[in-house]
Design a protein around this motif. Structure first.
Motif, PDB file in Angstrom:
ATOM      1  N   ASN A  53      41.606  52.130  70.539  1.00 15.68           N
ATOM      2  CA  ASN A  53      40.925  50.950  70.034  1.00 15.68           C
ATOM      3  C   ASN A  53      41.853  49.741  70.059  1.00 15.68           C
ATOM      4  O   ASN A  53      43.053  49.853  69.827  1.00 15.68           O
ATOM      5  CB  ASN A  53      40.440  51.170  68.606  1.00 15.68           C
ATOM      6  CG  ASN A  53      39.387  52.241  68.507  1.00 15.68           C
ATOM      7  OD1 ASN A  53      38.542  52.371  69.390  1.00 15.68           O
ATOM      8  ND2 ASN A  53      39.417  53.007  67.429  1.00 15.68           N
ATOM      9  N   TYR A  54      41.269  48.581  70.304  1.00 20.64           N
ATOM     10  CA  TYR A  54      42.017  47.335  70.334  1.00 20.64           C
ATOM     11  C   TYR A  54      41.278  46.284  69.526  1.00 20.64           C
ATOM     12  O   TYR A  54      40.046  46.249  69.496  1.00 20.64           O
ATOM     13  CB  TYR A  54      42.207  46.846  71.771  1.00 20.64           C
ATOM     14  CG  TYR A  54      42.897  47.846  72.654  1.00 20.64           C
ATOM     15  CD1 TYR A  54      44.286  47.904  72.720  1.00 20.64           C
ATOM     16  CD2 TYR A  54      42.163  48.747  73.407  1.00 20.64           C
ATOM     17  CE1 TYR A  54      44.918  48.837  73.524  1.00 20.64           C
ATOM     18  CE2 TYR A  54      42.789  49.684  74.212  1.00 20.64           C
ATOM     19  CZ  TYR A  54      44.167  49.724  74.264  1.00 20.64           C
ATOM     20  OH  TYR A  54      44.802  50.650  75.057  1.00 20.64           O
ATOM     21  N   TRP A  55      42.050  45.425  68.885  1.00 21.17           N
ATOM     22  CA  TRP A  55      41.492  44.371  68.050  1.00 21.17           C
ATOM     23  C   TRP A  55      42.053  43.018  68.437  1.00 21.17           C
ATOM     24  O   TRP A  55      43.225  42.892  68.784  1.00 21.17           O
ATOM     25  CB  TRP A  55      41.826  44.613  66.580  1.00 21.17           C
ATOM     26  CG  TRP A  55      41.143  45.799  65.969  1.00 21.17           C
ATOM     27  CD1 TRP A  55      41.586  47.079  65.944  1.00 21.17           C
ATOM     28  CD2 TRP A  55      39.894  45.801  65.287  1.00 21.17           C
ATOM     29  NE1 TRP A  55      40.692  47.888  65.285  1.00 21.17           N
ATOM     30  CE2 TRP A  55      39.640  47.124  64.865  1.00 21.17           C
ATOM     31  CE3 TRP A  55      38.953  44.805  64.977  1.00 21.17           C
ATOM     32  CZ2 TRP A  55      38.491  47.482  64.154  1.00 21.17           C
ATOM     33  CZ3 TRP A  55      37.814  45.163  64.273  1.00 21.17           C
ATOM     34  CH2 TRP A  55      37.599  46.486  63.869  1.00 21.17           C
ATOM     35  N   GLY A  56      41.211  42.006  68.343  1.00 19.59           N
ATOM     36  CA  GLY A  56      41.683  40.643  68.476  1.00 19.59           C
ATOM     37  C   GLY A  56      42.259  40.159  67.163  1.00 19.59           C
ATOM     38  O   GLY A  56      42.249  40.864  66.150  1.00 19.59           O
ATOM     39  N   GLN A  57      42.768  38.944  67.167  1.00 20.56           N
ATOM     40  CA  GLN A  57      43.399  38.388  65.982  1.00 20.56           C
ATOM     41  C   GLN A  57      42.419  37.733  65.017  1.00 20.56           C
ATOM     42  O   GLN A  57      42.778  37.424  63.884  1.00 20.56           O
ATOM     43  CB  GLN A  57      44.476  37.380  66.382  1.00 20.56           C
ATOM     44  CG  GLN A  57      45.654  37.997  67.112  1.00 20.56           C
ATOM     45  CD  GLN A  57      46.322  39.074  66.295  1.00 20.56           C
ATOM     46  OE1 GLN A  57      46.375  40.235  66.704  1.00 20.56           O
ATOM     47  NE2 GLN A  57      46.835  38.720  65.125  1.00 20.56           N
ATOM     48  N   GLY A  58      41.209  37.514  65.449  1.00 23.08           N
ATOM     49  CA  GLY A  58      40.185  36.973  64.584  1.00 23.08           C
ATOM     50  C   GLY A  58      39.985  35.483  64.727  1.00 23.08           C
ATOM     51  O   GLY A  58      40.887  34.751  65.123  1.00 23.08           O
ATOM     52  N   THR A  59      38.791  35.046  64.386  1.00 22.49           N
ATOM     53  CA  THR A  59      38.462  33.626  64.366  1.00 22.49           C
ATOM     54  C   THR A  59      37.638  33.340  63.112  1.00 22.49           C
ATOM     55  O   THR A  59      36.736  34.094  62.762  1.00 22.49           O
ATOM     56  CB  THR A  59      37.707  33.205  65.648  1.00 22.49           C
ATOM     57  OG1 THR A  59      37.486  31.793  65.647  1.00 22.49           O
ATOM     58  CG2 THR A  59      36.368  33.914  65.783  1.00 22.49           C
ATOM     59  N   GLN A  60      37.975  32.266  62.439  1.00 17.26           N
ATOM     60  CA  GLN A  60      37.347  31.940  61.159  1.00 17.26           C
ATOM     61  C   GLN A  60      35.997  31.269  61.362  1.00 17.26           C
ATOM     62  O   GLN A  60      35.876  30.307  62.129  1.00 17.26           O
ATOM     63  CB  GLN A  60      38.254  31.020  60.344  1.00 17.26           C
ATOM     64  CG  GLN A  60      37.660  30.564  59.012  1.00 17.26           C
ATOM     65  CD  GLN A  60      37.593  31.670  57.991  1.00 17.26           C
ATOM     66  OE1 GLN A  60      38.576  32.382  57.788  1.00 17.26           O
ATOM     67  NE2 GLN A  60      36.435  31.832  57.349  1.00 17.26           N
ATOM     68  N   VAL A  61      35.007  31.769  60.652  1.00 12.53           N
ATOM     69  CA  VAL A  61      33.690  31.147  60.602  1.00 12.53           C
ATOM     70  C   VAL A  61      33.411  30.773  59.156  1.00 12.53           C
ATOM     71  O   VAL A  61      33.443  31.630  58.271  1.00 12.53           O
ATOM     72  CB  VAL A  61      32.586  32.080  61.129  1.00 12.53           C
ATOM     73  CG1 VAL A  61      31.202  31.474  60.884  1.00 12.53           C
ATOM     74  CG2 VAL A  61      32.792  32.363  62.607  1.00 12.53           C
ATOM     75  N   THR A  62      33.151  29.504  58.928  1.00 19.08           N
ATOM     76  CA  THR A  62      32.846  29.026  57.587  1.00 19.08           C
ATOM     77  C   THR A  62      31.497  28.331  57.592  1.00 19.08           C
ATOM     78  O   THR A  62      31.286  27.385  58.357  1.00 19.08           O
ATOM     79  CB  THR A  62      33.927  28.056  57.086  1.00 19.08           C
ATOM     80  OG1 THR A  62      35.205  28.701  57.107  1.00 19.08           O
ATOM     81  CG2 THR A  62      33.621  27.602  55.668  1.00 19.08           C
ATOM     82  N   VAL A  63      30.604  28.807  56.752  1.00 24.15           N
ATOM     83  CA  VAL A  63      29.264  28.238  56.641  1.00 24.15           C
ATOM     84  C   VAL A  63      29.161  27.562  55.282  1.00 24.15           C
ATOM     85  O   VAL A  63      29.146  28.229  54.246  1.00 24.15           O
ATOM     86  CB  VAL A  63      28.178  29.302  56.801  1.00 24.15           C
ATOM     87  CG1 VAL A  63      26.798  28.648  56.795  1.00 24.15           C
ATOM     88  CG2 VAL A  63      28.393  30.094  58.082  1.00 24.15           C
ATOM     89  N   SER A  64      29.097  26.256  55.291  1.00 25.80           N
ATOM     90  CA  SER A  64      29.111  25.500  54.045  1.00 25.80           C
ATOM     91  C   SER A  64      28.524  24.119  54.255  1.00 25.80           C
ATOM     92  O   SER A  64      28.598  23.553  55.344  1.00 25.80           O
ATOM     93  CB  SER A  64      30.542  25.370  53.519  1.00 25.80           C
ATOM     94  OG  SER A  64      30.588  24.568  52.350  1.00 25.80           O
ATOM     95  N   SER A  65      27.940  23.582  53.181  1.00 22.66           N
ATOM     96  CA  SER A  65      27.446  22.218  53.206  1.00 22.66           C
ATOM     97  C   SER A  65      28.561  21.221  52.957  1.00 22.66           C
ATOM     98  O   SER A  65      28.408  20.037  53.172  1.00 22.66           O
ATOM     99  CB  SER A  65      26.358  22.022  52.145  1.00 22.66           C
ATOM    100  OG  SER A  65      25.241  22.845  52.392  1.00 22.66           O
TER     101      SER A  65
END
Length: 116
Positions: free
Chosen positions: A104-116
């Protein structure tokens, strides 16, 4: 070593859309399954969506009908199209790839922020 690089995260208003990309360093034909996971602060990492070598897809109940996972084999890339985003979708999103042999391999991630 397989490298997975996520991109496309950012800040979006509730109800908005975002498309995440995960580019692999080699042909995604070599992977049994690829997918997206997410982890919010204080919570365990959870499955969002997966796609198999023959394009079978699976989604978490919380995103079904709103998110779509897809792949472009010519670009060695998978995508996560997210629509009707909710604040509860806020998390770091990670790309995962599993080889037929079990690695298995993983990426480092990317931030998703849902906000007004």
């Amino acid at each position: 070593q397989v490298q997975l690089v996520e991109s496309g995260g950012g800040l979006v208003q509730p109800g908005g859309s975002l498309r995440l990309s995960c580019a692999a360093s080699r042909s995604i034909f070599s992977f049994f399954v690829m997918g997206w996971y997410r982890q919010a602060p204080g919570k365990q990492r959870e499955l969002v969506a997966t796609i198999t070598n023959n394009d079978m897809t699976n989604y978490a109940d919380s995103v079904k009908g709103r998110f779509t996972i897809s792949r472009d084999k010519s670009k060695n890339t998978i995508y996560l199209q997210m629509t009707s985003l909710k604040p509860e979708d806020t998390a770091v999103y990670y790309c995962k790839a599993a080889e037929w042999g079990g690695d298995n391999y993983w990426g480092q991630g990317t931030q998703v922020t849902v906000s007004s």
